[in-house]
Scaffold this active site. Structure first.
Site, PDB file in Angstrom:
ATOM      1  N   HIS A  17       0.955  -1.294   0.002  1.00 31.86           N
ATOM      2  CA  HIS A  17       0.027   0.047   0.017  1.00 31.86           C
ATOM      3  C   HIS A  17       0.878   1.303   0.088  1.00 31.86           C
ATOM      4  O   HIS A  17       0.525   2.220  -0.666  1.00 31.86           O
ATOM      5  CB  HIS A  17      -0.953   0.100   1.233  1.00 31.86           C
ATOM      6  CG  HIS A  17      -1.899  -0.974   1.345  1.00 31.86           C
ATOM      7  ND1 HIS A  17      -2.223  -1.686   2.337  1.00 31.86           N
ATOM      8  CD2 HIS A  17      -2.833  -1.492   0.606  1.00 31.86           C
ATOM      9  CE1 HIS A  17      -3.179  -2.566   2.362  1.00 31.86           C
ATOM     10  NE2 HIS A  17      -3.461  -2.290   1.083  1.00 31.86           N
ATOM     11  N   LYS A  41     -17.748  -6.819   6.943  1.00 35.22           N
ATOM     12  CA  LYS A  41     -16.475  -7.444   6.696  1.00 35.22           C
ATOM     13  C   LYS A  41     -15.752  -7.398   8.271  1.00 35.22           C
ATOM     14  O   LYS A  41     -15.588  -6.577   8.608  1.00 35.22           O
ATOM     15  CB  LYS A  41     -15.648  -6.947   5.533  1.00 35.22           C
ATOM     16  CG  LYS A  41     -14.533  -7.706   4.836  1.00 35.22           C
ATOM     17  CD  LYS A  41     -13.977  -7.075   3.843  1.00 35.22           C
ATOM     18  CE  LYS A  41     -12.596  -7.324   3.549  1.00 35.22           C
ATOM     19  NZ  LYS A  41     -12.153  -6.537   2.190  1.00 35.22           N
ATOM     20  N   ARG A  90      -1.593  -5.696  -8.588  1.00 34.77           N
ATOM     21  CA  ARG A  90      -0.775  -6.633  -8.024  1.00 34.77           C
ATOM     22  C   ARG A  90      -0.262  -7.736  -9.000  1.00 34.77           C
ATOM     23  O   ARG A  90       0.803  -8.159  -9.447  1.00 34.77           O
ATOM     24  CB  ARG A  90      -0.927  -7.606  -6.874  1.00 34.77           C
ATOM     25  CG  ARG A  90      -0.704  -6.709  -5.577  1.00 34.77           C
ATOM     26  CD  ARG A  90      -1.372  -7.157  -4.428  1.00 34.77           C
ATOM     27  NE  ARG A  90      -2.993  -7.118  -4.422  1.00 34.77           N
ATOM     28  CZ  ARG A  90      -3.470  -7.244  -3.365  1.00 34.77           C
ATOM     29  NH1 ARG A  90      -3.217  -7.903  -2.371  1.00 34.77           N
ATOM     30  NH2 ARG A  90      -4.713  -7.313  -3.755  1.00 34.77           N
ATOM     31  N   SER A 127      -3.037  -7.859   2.947  1.00 33.75           N
ATOM     32  CA  SER A 127      -3.248  -7.626   4.462  1.00 33.75           C
ATOM     33  C   SER A 127      -3.571  -8.835   5.017  1.00 33.75           C
ATOM     34  O   SER A 127      -3.337  -9.140   6.017  1.00 33.75           O
ATOM     35  CB  SER A 127      -4.150  -6.493   4.772  1.00 33.75           C
ATOM     36  OG  SER A 127      -4.070  -5.237   4.190  1.00 33.75           O
TER      37      SER A 127
HETATM   38  P1  ADP Z   1      -9.642  -3.465  -0.844  1.00 32.46           P
HETATM   39  O1  ADP Z   1     -10.267  -4.167   0.262  1.00 32.46           O
HETATM   40  O2  ADP Z   1     -10.484  -2.391  -1.325  1.00 32.46           O
HETATM   41  O3  ADP Z   1      -8.846  -4.252  -1.688  1.00 32.46           O
HETATM   42  P2  ADP Z   1      -7.022  -3.199   0.177  1.00 32.46           P
HETATM   43  O4  ADP Z   1      -6.847  -2.334   1.385  1.00 32.46           O
HETATM   44  O5  ADP Z   1      -6.854  -4.576  -0.069  1.00 32.46           O
HETATM   45  O6  ADP Z   1      -8.458  -2.699  -0.391  1.00 32.46           O
HETATM   46  O7  ADP Z   1      -6.237  -2.283  -0.940  1.00 32.46           O
HETATM   47  C1  ADP Z   1      -6.223  -0.951  -1.244  1.00 32.46           C
HETATM   48  C2  ADP Z   1      -5.468  -0.599  -2.581  1.00 32.46           C
HETATM   49  O8  ADP Z   1      -4.164  -1.049  -2.287  1.00 32.46           O
HETATM   50  C3  ADP Z   1      -5.847  -1.254  -3.796  1.00 32.46           C
HETATM   51  O9  ADP Z   1      -5.812  -0.516  -5.024  1.00 32.46           O
HETATM   52  C4  ADP Z   1      -5.343  -2.648  -4.063  1.00 32.46           C
HETATM   53  O10 ADP Z   1      -5.012  -2.986  -5.011  1.00 32.46           O
HETATM   54  C5  ADP Z   1      -3.723  -2.079  -3.383  1.00 32.46           C
HETATM   55  N1  ADP Z   1      -2.846  -2.882  -2.866  1.00 32.46           N
HETATM   56  C6  ADP Z   1      -3.126  -3.866  -1.825  1.00 32.46           C
HETATM   57  N2  ADP Z   1      -1.899  -4.626  -1.607  1.00 32.46           N
HETATM   58  C7  ADP Z   1      -1.065  -4.105  -2.614  1.00 32.46           C
HETATM   59  C8  ADP Z   1       0.115  -4.546  -2.821  1.00 32.46           C
HETATM   60  N3  ADP Z   1       0.935  -5.454  -2.308  1.00 32.46           N
HETATM   61  N4  ADP Z   1       1.128  -3.768  -3.668  1.00 32.46           N
HETATM   62  C9  ADP Z   1       0.244  -2.841  -4.159  1.00 32.46           C
HETATM   63  N5  ADP Z   1      -0.857  -2.444  -4.047  1.00 32.46           N
HETATM   64  C10 ADP Z   1      -1.521  -3.171  -3.308  1.00 32.46           C
END
Ligand code: ADP
Length: 159
Positions: A17, A41, A90, A127
């Protein structure tokens, strides 16, 4: 002033992130990280904790604001007059879903979505995986920033 929204759950924020947020912060005047309140969730951290952690680890960028929101991302954008969302991609597996959401957001509100290709260092990182590893005492240094690492250890020690 060019502003952009980075929406997500961030439960908790990872180095993946942060890679996207920091790169967006160099391209735009201000990045607004929008932390989703999703009552259906189950999250490990409360939305307030998630906002606090992101604030702490993005302070150094100087142009990142963190806010919580519920409802539609496009409404969040509209209320603030921000016409662009940035999402990290990703792998191809992210693409199907992201494309659909991006097209819907454009159709609903004319909000554009910019996709940023993940640094390959973090393409396997999520996450949920971080939580699974931390839950069993695994080493998550290198996957999440230090303050998040500490909070994870504390949270799992409590349970
Ligand atoms: P959501 O639950 O909406 O998918 P996340 O918190 O998982 O939200 O992710 C928020 C943003 O960060 C999204 O654009 C997601 O694609 C991006 N993201 C999540 N993990 C990574 C990563 N390892 N590398 C780059 N971007 C990521």
């Amino acid at each position: 002033m060019r502003r952009v929204v980075c929406p997500g759950s961030y439960d908790p924020v990872t180095n993946g992130h942060l890679d996207i947020i920091s790169r967006a912060s160099r391209l735009y005047d201000e990045v607004v990280v929008a932390v989703l309140i999703n009552i259906s969730k189950k999250s490990l951290f409360t939305v307030e904790e998630r906002v606090e952690m992101i604030g702490e680890v993005t302070k150094e960028y100087g142009n990142v604001a963190v806010e919580k929101f519920h409802g539609l991302t496009v409404d969040f954008c509209r209320e603030r007059g921000i016409p662009v969302i940035v999402r990290g991609l990703r792998a191809v597996s992210d693409f199907d879903y992201e494309l659909q959401i991006a097209q819907m957001n454009h159709q609903m509100a004319g909000v554009e979505t910019m996709f940023m290709a993940t640094n390959p260092l973090y393409s396997f990182l999520s996450s949920s995986l971080v939580k699974e590893i931390a839950q069993y005492g695994g080493d998550v240094s290198g996957l999440v920033p230090e303050p998040v690492q500490r909070r994870l250890a504390r949270r799992f020690a409590e349970s």
